[in-house]
Design a protein around this motif. Sequence first.
Motif, PDB file in Angstrom:
ATOM      1  N   SER A  18     -16.601 -30.260  20.806  1.00  0.00           N
ATOM      2  CA  SER A  18     -16.878 -31.656  21.149  1.00  0.00           C
ATOM      3  C   SER A  18     -17.407 -31.723  22.582  1.00  0.00           C
ATOM      4  O   SER A  18     -17.447 -30.709  23.287  1.00  0.00           O
ATOM      5  N   PRO A  19     -17.814 -32.902  23.063  1.00  0.00           N
ATOM      6  CA  PRO A  19     -18.138 -33.030  24.480  1.00  0.00           C
ATOM      7  C   PRO A  19     -16.970 -32.587  25.362  1.00  0.00           C
ATOM      8  O   PRO A  19     -15.805 -32.726  24.986  1.00  0.00           O
ATOM      9  N   ALA A  20     -17.292 -32.053  26.540  1.00  0.00           N
ATOM     10  CA  ALA A  20     -16.293 -31.401  27.393  1.00  0.00           C
ATOM     11  C   ALA A  20     -15.106 -32.294  27.739  1.00  0.00           C
ATOM     12  O   ALA A  20     -13.974 -31.811  27.846  1.00  0.00           O
ATOM     13  N   ARG A  21     -15.350 -33.585  27.897  1.00  0.00           N
ATOM     14  CA  ARG A  21     -14.261 -34.470  28.339  1.00  0.00           C
ATOM     15  C   ARG A  21     -13.146 -34.594  27.299  1.00  0.00           C
ATOM     16  O   ARG A  21     -12.043 -35.048  27.630  1.00  0.00           O
ATOM     17  N   PHE A  22     -13.418 -34.182  26.067  1.00  0.00           N
ATOM     18  CA  PHE A  22     -12.402 -34.268  25.007  1.00  0.00           C
ATOM     19  C   PHE A  22     -11.695 -32.939  24.758  1.00  0.00           C
ATOM     20  O   PHE A  22     -10.730 -32.888  23.989  1.00  0.00           O
ATOM     21  N   HIS A  23     -12.161 -31.859  25.364  1.00  0.00           N
ATOM     22  CA  HIS A  23     -11.652 -30.530  25.028  1.00  0.00           C
ATOM     23  C   HIS A  23     -10.146 -30.393  25.196  1.00  0.00           C
ATOM     24  O   HIS A  23      -9.449 -29.914  24.296  1.00  0.00           O
ATOM     25  N   ALA A  24      -9.637 -30.785  26.341  1.00  0.00           N
ATOM     26  CA  ALA A  24      -8.225 -30.545  26.623  1.00  0.00           C
ATOM     27  C   ALA A  24      -7.307 -31.262  25.637  1.00  0.00           C
ATOM     28  O   ALA A  24      -6.386 -30.657  25.079  1.00  0.00           O
ATOM     29  N   ASN A  25      -7.540 -32.551  25.414  1.00  0.00           N
ATOM     30  CA  ASN A  25      -6.677 -33.298  24.497  1.00  0.00           C
ATOM     31  C   ASN A  25      -6.741 -32.741  23.082  1.00  0.00           C
ATOM     32  O   ASN A  25      -5.716 -32.623  22.398  1.00  0.00           O
ATOM     33  N   LEU A  26      -7.942 -32.390  22.630  1.00  0.00           N
ATOM     34  CA  LEU A  26      -8.081 -31.828  21.285  1.00  0.00           C
ATOM     35  C   LEU A  26      -7.389 -30.475  21.180  1.00  0.00           C
ATOM     36  O   LEU A  26      -6.744 -30.171  20.169  1.00  0.00           O
ATOM     37  N   ALA A  27      -7.499 -29.661  22.215  1.00  0.00           N
ATOM     38  CA  ALA A  27      -6.848 -28.350  22.199  1.00  0.00           C
ATOM     39  C   ALA A  27      -5.337 -28.490  22.143  1.00  0.00           C
ATOM     40  O   ALA A  27      -4.650 -27.755  21.416  1.00  0.00           O
ATOM     41  N   VAL A  28      -4.806 -29.441  22.907  1.00  0.00           N
ATOM     42  CA  VAL A  28      -3.365 -29.675  22.886  1.00  0.00           C
ATOM     43  C   VAL A  28      -2.924 -30.151  21.502  1.00  0.00           C
ATOM     44  O   VAL A  28      -1.932 -29.659  20.940  1.00  0.00           O
ATOM     45  N   GLN A  29      -3.652 -31.097  20.930  1.00  0.00           N
ATOM     46  CA  GLN A  29      -3.314 -31.594  19.596  1.00  0.00           C
ATOM     47  C   GLN A  29      -3.372 -30.482  18.553  1.00  0.00           C
ATOM     48  O   GLN A  29      -2.514 -30.396  17.674  1.00  0.00           O
ATOM     49  N   ALA A  30      -4.375 -29.632  18.645  1.00  0.00           N
ATOM     50  CA  ALA A  30      -4.507 -28.537  17.681  1.00  0.00           C
ATOM     51  C   ALA A  30      -3.355 -27.554  17.816  1.00  0.00           C
ATOM     52  O   ALA A  30      -2.781 -27.101  16.812  1.00  0.00           O
ATOM     53  N   ALA A  31      -3.007 -27.217  19.052  1.00  0.00           N
ATOM     54  CA  ALA A  31      -1.897 -26.281  19.267  1.00  0.00           C
ATOM     55  C   ALA A  31      -0.592 -26.872  18.750  1.00  0.00           C
ATOM     56  O   ALA A  31       0.201 -26.187  18.091  1.00  0.00           O
ATOM     57  N   GLU A  32      -0.368 -28.158  19.053  1.00  0.00           N
ATOM     58  CA  GLU A  32       0.867 -28.799  18.594  1.00  0.00           C
ATOM     59  C   GLU A  32       0.938 -28.890  17.079  1.00  0.00           C
ATOM     60  O   GLU A  32       2.029 -28.959  16.498  1.00  0.00           O
ATOM     61  N   ALA A  33      -0.226 -28.862  16.435  1.00  0.00           N
ATOM     62  CA  ALA A  33      -0.272 -28.854  14.968  1.00  0.00           C
ATOM     63  C   ALA A  33      -0.125 -27.448  14.406  1.00  0.00           C
ATOM     64  O   ALA A  33      -0.162 -27.252  13.178  1.00  0.00           O
ATOM     65  N   GLY A  34       0.006 -26.470  15.288  1.00  0.00           N
ATOM     66  CA  GLY A  34       0.218 -25.095  14.838  1.00  0.00           C
ATOM     67  C   GLY A  34      -1.045 -24.353  14.481  1.00  0.00           C
ATOM     68  O   GLY A  34      -0.989 -23.319  13.795  1.00  0.00           O
ATOM     69  N   LYS A  35      -2.187 -24.830  14.956  1.00  0.00           N
ATOM     70  CA  LYS A  35      -3.464 -24.185  14.631  1.00  0.00           C
ATOM     71  C   LYS A  35      -3.906 -23.262  15.769  1.00  0.00           C
ATOM     72  O   LYS A  35      -3.737 -23.581  16.942  1.00  0.00           O
ATOM     73  N   GLY A  36      -4.485 -22.129  15.417  1.00  0.00           N
ATOM     74  CA  GLY A  36      -5.129 -21.303  16.412  1.00  0.00           C
ATOM     75  C   GLY A  36      -6.283 -22.083  17.026  1.00  0.00           C
ATOM     76  O   GLY A  36      -6.969 -22.831  16.331  1.00  0.00           O
ATOM     77  N   VAL A  37      -6.519 -21.911  18.333  1.00  0.00           N
ATOM     78  CA  VAL A  37      -7.498 -22.737  19.042  1.00  0.00           C
ATOM     79  C   VAL A  37      -8.600 -21.878  19.654  1.00  0.00           C
ATOM     80  O   VAL A  37      -8.328 -21.001  20.485  1.00  0.00           O
ATOM     81  N   PHE A  38      -9.830 -22.160  19.242  1.00  0.00           N
ATOM     82  CA  PHE A  38     -11.009 -21.665  19.951  1.00  0.00           C
ATOM     83  C   PHE A  38     -11.657 -22.880  20.572  1.00  0.00           C
ATOM     84  O   PHE A  38     -12.062 -23.811  19.865  1.00  0.00           O
ATOM     85  N   CYS A  39     -11.751 -22.893  21.903  1.00  0.00           N
ATOM     86  CA  CYS A  39     -12.282 -24.056  22.605  1.00  0.00           C
ATOM     87  C   CYS A  39     -13.523 -23.672  23.386  1.00  0.00           C
ATOM     88  O   CYS A  39     -13.518 -22.692  24.145  1.00  0.00           O
ATOM     89  N   GLU A  40     -14.593 -24.444  23.196  1.00  0.00           N
ATOM     90  CA  GLU A  40     -15.787 -24.213  23.992  1.00  0.00           C
ATOM     91  C   GLU A  40     -15.470 -24.491  25.464  1.00  0.00           C
ATOM     92  O   GLU A  40     -14.544 -25.212  25.807  1.00  0.00           O
ATOM     93  N   LYS A  41     -16.287 -23.888  26.331  1.00  0.00           N
ATOM     94  CA  LYS A  41     -16.124 -24.117  27.766  1.00  0.00           C
ATOM     95  C   LYS A  41     -16.706 -25.482  28.143  1.00  0.00           C
ATOM     96  O   LYS A  41     -17.580 -25.993  27.438  1.00  0.00           O
TER      97      LYS A  41
END
Length: 340
Positions: free
Chosen positions: A77-100
């Motif tokens: 997604s656009p960079a400004r959304f990366h952190a929140n989405l990564a946190v939500q994904a981790a809390e959902a138990g999903k492995g996270v690959f996040c763009e820079k």
Amino acid sequence: MPTQRPVNVALIGAGRIGSFHAESVARRLVDANLVAIADPDEGAAQALARKLGVPTAATDFSAVLGEPAVEAVIIASPARFHANLAVQAAEAGKGVFCEKPMALTLEEADRVIAAASKAQVPLQVGFNRRWDQAFAEGRAAIDAGKVGTPQLIRSLTRDPGPYGGSPQKTPRWTIFYETLIHDFDTLVWLNPAARPVEVTAIADALVRPDAKDKGFHDTAVVTIRFDNGSIAVAEANFSAMYGYDIRGEVFGSGGMITMGDVRRSSLTLFDRNGVSSDTWRRDTDHFVHGYTAQLASFVGSVRSGVVKGPTGQDARTALAIALACIKSVEERRTVSMNEI
């Protein structure tokens, strides 16, 4: 030989790079299935899903993250959304690959790292340059001691021209957050066990000087001093008229290595117009192997729990340098990393 079930992956963000990652998972990886695509633009999500034969296209990220069949997510997604989405994904138990960049503040970065650690899920960040053959071989040469102790290190990113972007739509400091962030990670990675201690940055609008008074920057040069005494230089420009130019160099006490080439191949044309070579024009062409290899490594980390690519801490280090650059430009001085 026994075969493993493919890892089920979802994509969040169906833009240019997200679409390329989706194609890599769907068409280039044999041990992963792309099972869902989520994007606020319903049409974009559905079009990409139809193209790749993906069963689920959605606008609701949380619904995709809540799907038990999804084991891992790619955040593009656009960079400004990366952190929140990564946190939500981790809390959902999903492995996270996040763009820079993984985050835009160190507080956000720490939140992502903590969430992945607490959930015990892999977190890998999209610094694809590490997976390029020339850069990977360069790091191997450094590890083997072939250049001795690094003394001067260089990394550059020159995007292909002519520049066709919109300064008005480009978030401020993009040149540090999203362009030079690759070079910052590369410079740290090519200087193993060393820590950046101070940063000096200069930035300007040389491609679009008409946008300078709006805070737009399209050209920058950064000097980084490391605690082992080495000095690194990173530079970026948004409009290289000759092609997509990504290169690196490490000069050490025992020798030198260079990495990267703007030429598409070793073919050189000699004719009545002189000597010429075709050049790279898109990152997805130049780094097709690197983009694919990093996702293959991520899929492996989902199975093993061990991240072999750039980690959340690596992303935090690169981000800290970017933030130091911003402070350096704003205050016109050298900035100690202890200030960040």
